[in-house]
Design a protein around this motif. Sequence first.
Motif, short mmCIF file in Angstrom:
data_model
loop_
_atom_site.label_atom_id
_atom_site.label_comp_id
_atom_site.label_asym_id
_atom_site.label_seq_id
_atom_site.Cartn_x
_atom_site.Cartn_y
_atom_site.Cartn_z
N UNK A 44 2.86 8.49 13.78
CA UNK A 44 3.58 8.36 13.80
C UNK A 44 4.11 6.49 13.46
N UNK A 45 3.87 5.57 12.49
CA UNK A 45 4.67 4.28 12.45
C UNK A 45 4.69 3.71 10.97
N UNK A 46 4.38 2.59 10.73
CA UNK A 46 4.45 1.81 9.55
C UNK A 46 2.86 0.57 9.05
N UNK A 47 3.07 1.03 7.64
CA UNK A 47 2.26 -0.48 6.69
C UNK A 47 2.76 -0.87 6.66
N UNK A 48 2.90 -2.20 6.31
CA UNK A 48 3.78 -3.55 5.82
C UNK A 48 2.50 -4.09 5.01
N UNK A 49 3.29 -4.67 3.73
CA UNK A 49 2.74 -4.91 2.54
C UNK A 49 3.39 -6.46 3.32
N UNK A 50 1.27 -7.09 3.45
CA UNK A 50 1.10 -7.99 3.32
C UNK A 50 0.57 -9.18 3.50
N UNK A 57 -1.53 -2.83 8.87
CA UNK A 57 -0.89 -2.07 10.31
C UNK A 57 0.73 -2.86 11.21
N UNK A 58 1.24 -2.21 10.74
CA UNK A 58 2.78 -2.78 11.84
C UNK A 58 2.94 -1.94 13.17
N UNK A 59 4.08 -1.66 13.09
CA UNK A 59 4.91 -1.01 14.41
C UNK A 59 4.00 0.53 14.07
N UNK A 60 3.66 0.96 15.07
CA UNK A 60 3.43 2.94 15.52
C UNK A 60 3.47 3.47 16.81
N UNK A 61 3.55 4.68 16.68
CA UNK A 61 2.68 5.34 17.95
C UNK A 61 1.60 6.32 18.10
N UNK A 62 0.84 6.46 18.20
CA UNK A 62 -0.44 7.22 18.38
C UNK A 62 -1.93 6.43 18.89
N UNK A 63 -2.77 6.83 18.58
CA UNK A 63 -4.19 6.08 18.59
C UNK A 63 -4.64 5.12 17.59
N UNK A 64 -5.51 4.33 17.79
CA UNK A 64 -6.20 3.24 17.25
C UNK A 64 -5.76 3.46 16.18
N UNK A 65 -5.69 2.12 14.55
CA UNK A 65 -5.60 2.61 13.86
C UNK A 65 -6.44 2.40 12.20
N UNK A 66 -6.44 2.41 11.17
CA UNK A 66 -7.45 1.03 10.63
C UNK A 66 -6.11 0.41 10.13
N UNK A 67 -6.77 -0.74 9.60
CA UNK A 67 -5.81 -2.25 10.52
C UNK A 67 -5.84 -2.47 8.64
N UNK A 76 -1.38 6.66 2.07
CA UNK A 76 -1.17 5.28 2.51
C UNK A 76 -0.86 4.25 0.59
N UNK A 77 -2.12 4.80 0.36
CA UNK A 77 -2.09 4.19 -0.44
C UNK A 77 -1.64 4.17 -1.70
N UNK A 78 -1.48 5.66 -2.06
CA UNK A 78 -1.18 6.35 -2.43
C UNK A 78 0.74 6.12 -2.51
N UNK A 116 13.12 -4.02 -5.17
CA UNK A 116 12.10 -3.35 -6.22
C UNK A 116 10.49 -3.29 -6.03
N UNK A 117 10.47 -4.14 -4.26
CA UNK A 117 9.07 -3.84 -4.08
C UNK A 117 8.81 -2.93 -3.54
N UNK A 118 6.42 -2.96 -2.87
CA UNK A 118 6.60 -1.88 -1.90
C UNK A 118 6.91 -3.15 -0.88
N UNK A 119 7.93 -2.47 0.33
CA UNK A 119 7.57 -3.76 1.36
C UNK A 119 6.51 -2.72 2.75
N UNK A 120 6.06 -1.58 2.53
CA UNK A 120 5.56 -1.41 3.02
C UNK A 120 5.82 0.61 2.93
N UNK A 121 4.61 1.19 4.03
CA UNK A 121 4.70 2.59 4.15
C UNK A 121 4.99 3.51 5.32
N UNK A 122 5.92 4.07 5.12
CA UNK A 122 6.12 5.15 6.86
C UNK A 122 5.06 6.37 7.06
N UNK A 123 4.47 6.05 7.21
CA UNK A 123 3.48 6.97 7.77
C UNK A 123 3.22 7.82 8.76
#
Length: 158
Positions: A44-50, A57-67, A76-78, A116-123
């Motif tokens: 469970x976590x976040x990817x942020x538009x940087x 990759x932003x704050x999350x709980x779980x195993x190592x994730x894609x950067x 996520x990209x969809x 009106x900007x995608x600032x990230x996703x909640x995954x």
Amino acid sequence: MSRTDYSLLLAQAQAITAGEDDLIANLSNISALVFDTLENVNWVGFYLTRAPETLVLGPFQGKVACLRIDFGKGVCGAAASTRVTQRIHDVHEFPGHIACDSASNSEVVVPLIVNDKVVGVFDLDSPSVGRFSEEDAAGLTELGRFIETLNWASLADV
């Protein structure tokens, strides 16, 4: 599997973020809250538009994730490119799925849109095929709408 009380989860998220302006602190606690509350999830976590059209990759709980994930790539990209919550019954049947954790089999991704900007996703990922119902997707999307009200000013171009 017990049903999640999404109104209670939302109230808890509101309570733990009340009075705190730091986005990363709030996203960190929300990811921990959801990870501990929902059954049968392994990430469970976040990817942020940087960067333009790129989630980092932003704050999350779980195993190592894609950067980094480009808009339009994977689930996520969809979500980021379509601005629509993605509820995927079996990620292995999703064209272009990015397997950050081979144990994940189903996924929900909520796009986060501010000014009106995608600032990230909640995954959210689960090791079980078909883990997420329409009710889960709706409840998590509602939680996403609350997350959009947090202080996003620390991200560039928000």
